[in-house]
Scaffold this active site. Structure first.
Site, mmCIF file in Angstrom:
data_model
loop_
_atom_site.group_PDB
_atom_site.id
_atom_site.type_symbol
_atom_site.label_atom_id
_atom_site.label_comp_id
_atom_site.label_asym_id
_atom_site.label_seq_id
_atom_site.Cartn_x
_atom_site.Cartn_y
_atom_site.Cartn_z
ATOM 1 C CD GLU A 174 -2.369 -1.223 2.825
ATOM 2 O OE1 GLU A 174 -3.359 -1.949 2.956
ATOM 3 O OE2 GLU A 174 -1.875 -0.561 3.766
ATOM 4 C CB CYS A 175 0.620 4.388 0.061
ATOM 5 S SG CYS A 175 0.880 6.136 -0.311
#
Length: 177
Positions: free
Chosen positions: A77-78
């Site tokens: 994620e990210c």
């Protein structure tokens, strides 16, 4: 799970609860043993602010790359997605990352643009929800996405979701549905 107070620290407690038995490691200092794990979770954070330390731990980056190439399951994620990319550019330099995804991320001040909002998408019949909050961007054109991502109003947004072998990666911070 990669987790460091600074580099990869954006984690929902609900996510940890759903993962069950979690083993933590610090990608700035540790070399994880990935032989007998079910999932490598790389949460969001600020890898661009700790790029020197992440680059210095080449053994960790190579272990993660080899795990992905062997078909290991990864959710990134990210900041975790940024770490899986080829490179991160900052005003201080050009930093090689894990090289799992063939993209370059720019975190240079001249390239910064706020991306913010709730996100949702469906992949392989599974509904995902979460949020997006970052200033870094892909260098050049936004890469193609495995699925269309929508905002909270159901409008399409250009946030890509990557599916590479058993890797699921995006700028979206996922929240268990």
């Amino acid at each position: 799970m990669a987790r460091n107070a600074e580099s990869f620290s954006f984690v929902y407690q609900e996510t940890l609860d759903r993962l069950g038995n979690v083993t933590f490691f610090d990608p700035e200092k540790d070399v994880p043993c990935l032989d007998n794990i079910d999932l490598l979770y790389l949460p969001g954070g600020y890898p661009e602010k700790h790029a020197d330390a992440l680059v210095a731990n080449e053994a960790c980056r190579q272990a993660i790359r080899q795990y992905a190439l062997r078909g290991g399951h990864i959710v990134a994620e990210c900041g975790g997605m940024m770490y899986l990319c080829q490179r991160i550019l900052t005003d201080e330099g050009d930093y090689p990352m894990c090289g799992v995804l063939p993209y370059t991320i720019t975190a240079r001040k001249a390239d910064r643009r706020l991306s913010l909002g709730y996100r949702q998408f469906t992949l392989d019949g599974v509904e995902y929800r979460g949020h997006e909050f970052h200033y870094s961007q892909f260098l050049g054109e936004i890469p193609p996405s495995a699925v269309q991502v929508y905002d909270a109003k159901g409008q399409p947004v250009p946030t890509p979701v990557f599916r590479y072998h058993n890797v699921l990666a995006s700028y979206t911070h996922l929240y268990p549905v």
